[in-house]
Design a protein around this motif. Structure first.
Motif, PDB file in Angstrom:
ATOM      1  N   LEU A 149     -47.030  94.568 -79.802  1.00  0.00           N
ATOM      2  CA  LEU A 149     -46.106  94.912 -78.497  1.00  0.00           C
ATOM      3  C   LEU A 149     -46.450  93.898 -77.516  1.00  0.00           C
ATOM      4  O   LEU A 149     -45.762  94.076 -76.729  1.00  0.00           O
ATOM      5  N   PHE A 150     -47.568  93.107 -77.556  1.00  0.00           N
ATOM      6  CA  PHE A 150     -47.777  92.100 -76.315  1.00  0.00           C
ATOM      7  C   PHE A 150     -46.984  90.931 -76.545  1.00  0.00           C
ATOM      8  O   PHE A 150     -46.463  90.217 -75.642  1.00  0.00           O
ATOM      9  N   LYS A 151     -46.297  90.457 -77.771  1.00  0.00           N
ATOM     10  CA  LYS A 151     -46.116  89.216 -78.309  1.00  0.00           C
ATOM     11  C   LYS A 151     -44.543  89.304 -78.852  1.00  0.00           C
ATOM     12  O   LYS A 151     -43.966  88.374 -79.068  1.00  0.00           O
ATOM     13  N   LYS A 153     -41.609  89.711 -77.358  1.00  0.00           N
ATOM     14  CA  LYS A 153     -40.564  88.941 -76.437  1.00  0.00           C
ATOM     15  C   LYS A 153     -40.752  87.730 -76.857  1.00  0.00           C
ATOM     16  O   LYS A 153     -39.691  86.909 -77.015  1.00  0.00           O
ATOM     17  N   ASP A 154     -41.986  86.929 -77.028  1.00  0.00           N
ATOM     18  CA  ASP A 154     -42.059  85.623 -77.193  1.00  0.00           C
ATOM     19  C   ASP A 154     -41.833  85.344 -78.714  1.00  0.00           C
ATOM     20  O   ASP A 154     -40.908  84.230 -79.003  1.00  0.00           O
ATOM     21  N   MET A 156     -39.578  86.883 -80.382  1.00  0.00           N
ATOM     22  CA  MET A 156     -38.106  86.844 -80.376  1.00  0.00           C
ATOM     23  C   MET A 156     -37.440  85.679 -79.860  1.00  0.00           C
ATOM     24  O   MET A 156     -36.364  85.163 -80.354  1.00  0.00           O
ATOM     25  N   VAL A 157     -37.914  85.110 -78.964  1.00  0.00           N
ATOM     26  CA  VAL A 157     -37.383  83.723 -78.189  1.00  0.00           C
ATOM     27  C   VAL A 157     -37.594  82.789 -79.393  1.00  0.00           C
ATOM     28  O   VAL A 157     -36.701  81.817 -79.735  1.00  0.00           O
ATOM     29  N   PHE A 159     -37.959  83.141 -82.516  1.00  0.00           N
ATOM     30  CA  PHE A 159     -36.985  83.313 -83.737  1.00  0.00           C
ATOM     31  C   PHE A 159     -35.411  82.859 -83.442  1.00  0.00           C
ATOM     32  O   PHE A 159     -34.546  82.488 -84.177  1.00  0.00           O
ATOM     33  N   PHE A 160     -35.162  83.286 -82.150  1.00  0.00           N
ATOM     34  CA  PHE A 160     -33.759  82.990 -81.789  1.00  0.00           C
ATOM     35  C   PHE A 160     -33.356  81.327 -81.631  1.00  0.00           C
ATOM     36  O   PHE A 160     -32.362  81.003 -82.039  1.00  0.00           O
ATOM     37  N   ASP A 161     -34.444  80.655 -81.087  1.00  0.00           N
ATOM     38  CA  ASP A 161     -34.026  79.356 -80.454  1.00  0.00           C
ATOM     39  C   ASP A 161     -35.469  78.663 -80.305  1.00  0.00           C
ATOM     40  O   ASP A 161     -35.947  78.517 -79.229  1.00  0.00           O
ATOM     41  N   LEU A 170     -43.506  77.864 -74.538  1.00  0.00           N
ATOM     42  CA  LEU A 170     -44.062  78.345 -75.769  1.00  0.00           C
ATOM     43  C   LEU A 170     -44.467  77.527 -76.733  1.00  0.00           C
ATOM     44  O   LEU A 170     -43.930  76.425 -76.677  1.00  0.00           O
ATOM     45  N   PHE A 217     -31.601  93.512 -79.607  1.00  0.00           N
ATOM     46  CA  PHE A 217     -32.862  93.349 -80.374  1.00  0.00           C
ATOM     47  C   PHE A 217     -34.076  94.595 -80.020  1.00  0.00           C
ATOM     48  O   PHE A 217     -34.592  94.986 -80.794  1.00  0.00           O
TER      49      PHE A 217
END
Lengths: 293, 301
Positions: A149-151, A153-154, A156-157, A159-161, A170, A217
């Motif tokens: 729940l905390f991480k 978004k990090d 996702m970034v 995994f995306f790029d 990061l 997402f």
């Protein structure tokens, strides 16, 4: 009517249902990430790799989660090591490493038949789970969900790029290690509900289903977690009546949901694609008619 | 305001200094050896070389994906990592490095540019949203903001990632093959945007196979062939001799001279060098700078 409520009268059934739901939700959260990277087989590999850890832990009277976690991590490191040192492709490396671990696990179990029931590792045994094991599963799942729940978004970034993830400060390497640690933990938890063989479904199917239903997402995460939680809850409930292995029922439900999405998804489903093709053919036919003298 | 070269908040000025950098991969190949060059604020620098010459290795080293075996990389006076922690470097990836099926909308991608400036939970503030709006507007993609990225054309895709770099407000922007698979109109728009950023003091490092447009928009060039073959102002560095050194026999090379070209006794010739994109044309001993800029259109001249 009252017959349908019978499972709720048994403590073990109620426990099985909510523990399954928690585990299902956790695995589904991770599945949203896993299937996007083409790493789905890693889930399968981890599921099998933790078997020797569980068997060894029972043998040494240690908490099974500790052993499972240790061999899961060893397998992941082993795969990374073989991958970096040879020119073998990823799938070959994964196949090689996890089967070795699984074989070692079966060997330990067969040499010490009293240590643990093979069937409960391979097929799961949520209905007969001890309080102690249930506590381990709940703690693992809760911690994993909390970190996610905390991480998310990090992650996702990353995994995306990965390049961009680095450029905003990061650490993709560290976040990937975090992800695989959480995945190993979730797989250890799922071992109790669906067993080593079906863990792969828990960490792939909900995400894959949600992927067909949305292009965003955050929504994908919500759908995946909802599918994972509900199918696990209902699966555990139904297994009381069907007298079947809980894991089999849960995964069958997930597959049914996937099939529904596969055909009926509003944009990415088979029927939607057919409708689009038909519509464009109609347009073209109408255009030709109008164009004809 | 969307980014100025001398970021008043951070007090940094854009610069890249690469000194004697050597990068080797685990399989033993040395991708880059003793590479050195230096770039300052308000620069568009073309990074030119054949495939496998070390262009992408250089990018990876600047991004910190590979650690040089030897040498030093200095970004605005900081190490790569420290510069990234301060959001000094933005990166526009090559199209083939992006998963276009990823479930993100244009909006989401551009918002990712702001992540380094958000708090622990990465919740966008009003400022973040405004900067995303401005960035999208600047690349002309506002109308497409609710599209999934895979639904866009090649040129639109590039613009989305440029918008992300704008939203990030990096002093230094690395662009990996920004003109591949892009129509002429978008290419011109991208170049215009790069010029604006240059005027604001940004430093852009652009890898490209599009040799013909390098003199159009790059004021500096770095030619690589497993090391830095030549680096400096385009006018003096982007020469036929240097290009031939950087590309060896790999470039397509046409030369027209004497009778084919002139009826008179002029012995100057036309040399066309191309890396399968827009060719670069040299007339006589100098590049034919007085020719129409876009004369060499087409992939295979």
């Amino acid at each position: 009517m009252s017959e349908l409520l019978v499972p709720f009268a048994y403590d073990y059934m109620v426990k099985a249902m909510w523990v399954s739901a928690l585990v299902g939700g956790t695995c589904a959260f991770l599945s949203a990430f896993l299937m996007l990277k083409g790493w789905s087989l890693m889930g399968d590999a981890l599921g099998h790799s933790i078997v020797p850890g569980v068997a060894g832990a029972y043998l040494l009277k240690l908490p099974y989660a500790a052993g499972a976690f240790l061999t899961g991590l060893l397998a992941a490191l082993g795969m990374a090591f073989v991958r970096s040192q040879t020119r073998l492709r990823e799938d070959a490396v994964i196949g090689l490493v996890f089967t070795s671990f699984f074989a070692a696990g079966l060997l330990i179990v067969s040499i010490n038949p009293t240590s643990v029931n093979v069937q409960s590792i391979v097929l799961g045994n949520i209905l007969g789970i001890s309080d102690e094991d249930a506590n381990q599963v709940v703690i693992i799942s809760a911690v994993t969900l909390g970190v996610l729940l905390f991480k998310w978004k990090d992650l996702m970034v990353v995994f995306f790029d990965e390049g961009h993830a680095r450029s905003v400060g990061l650490s993709p390497g560290r976040l990937k290690v975090l992800f695989f640690t959480l995945l190993s933990a979730a797989v250890v938890a799922a071992l109790q509900t669906v067993g080593a063989c079906l863990v792969i479904a828990m960490v792939v199917t909900p995400g894959a289903t949600a992927y067909l239903l949305t292009d965003r997402f955050p929504i994908l995460l919500v759908i995946a977690v909802a599918i994972g939680t509900l199918t696990s809850l209902i699966g555990a409930y139904l297994s009381y009546f069907l007298d079947g292995a809980t894991g089999g029922v849960i995964v069958t439900l997930q597959t049914l949901v996937f099939l529904a999405a596969f055909y009926l998804a509003p944009r990415h489903g088979v029927l939607a694609a057919r409708r689009r093709v038909a519509a464009s053919l109609n347009r073209r036919a109408a255009g030709a008619e109008r164009g004809a003298p | 305001m969307s980014g100025t070269g001398r970021s008043s908040a951070s007090g940094f000025t854009a610069s890249i200094r690469i000194r004697d950098v050597t990068v080797a991969y685990p399989n033993g190949t040395t991708a880059l050896q003793n590479a050195s060059f230096e770039l300052g604020a308000g620069t568009i620098c073309g990074l030119v070389g054949i495939n496998g010459s070390g262009k992408s290795t250089l990018f990876k080293a600047i991004m910190g994906f590979v650690t040089p075996l030897a040498g030093e990389i200095c970004i605005s006076g900081l190490t790569t990592r420290a510069a990234q922690k301060r959001n000094l470097i933005a990166y526009v990836p090559q199209s083939e490095d992006v998963d276009w099926n990823f479930p993100v909308l244009v909006d989401d991608v551009v918002m990712m540019g702001r992540y380094g400036r958000m708090g622990f939970l990465r919740r966008p503030s009003a400022t973040d949203r405004r900067k995303v709006d401005v960035a999208l507007d600047r690349v002309g993609m506002t109308a497409f903001r609710r599209r999934q990225i895979g639904e866009l054309s090649g040129g639109q895709r590039k613009r989305v990632f440029l918008a992300r770099a704008l939203a990030q407000e990096g002093l230094i922007i690395l662009l990996d093959e920004p003109f591949t698979g892009v129509d002429v109109k978008t290419e011109a728009a991208i170049i215009d945007l790069l010029r604006e950023l240059k005027a604001q003091g940004h430093l852009m490092l652009v890898s490209t196979h599009n040799l013909g447009s390098v003199p159009d928009f790059c004021d500096q060039v770095v030619l690589v062939l497993r090391t830095v073959v030549a680096a400096g102002p385009t006018a003096t560095t982007f020469t036929q001799a240097n290009l031939e050194r950087a590309f060896g026999g790999v470039l397509r090379h046409f030369r027209l001279e004497g009778q084919e070209l002139h009826a008179d006794n002029d012995h100057r010739g036309v040399t066309v060098l191309t890396d399968d994109e827009r060719p670069v044309v040299f007339y006589g001993t100098r590049r034919a700078t007085d020719r129409p800029r876009r004369s060499g259109e087409g992939r295979d001249a």
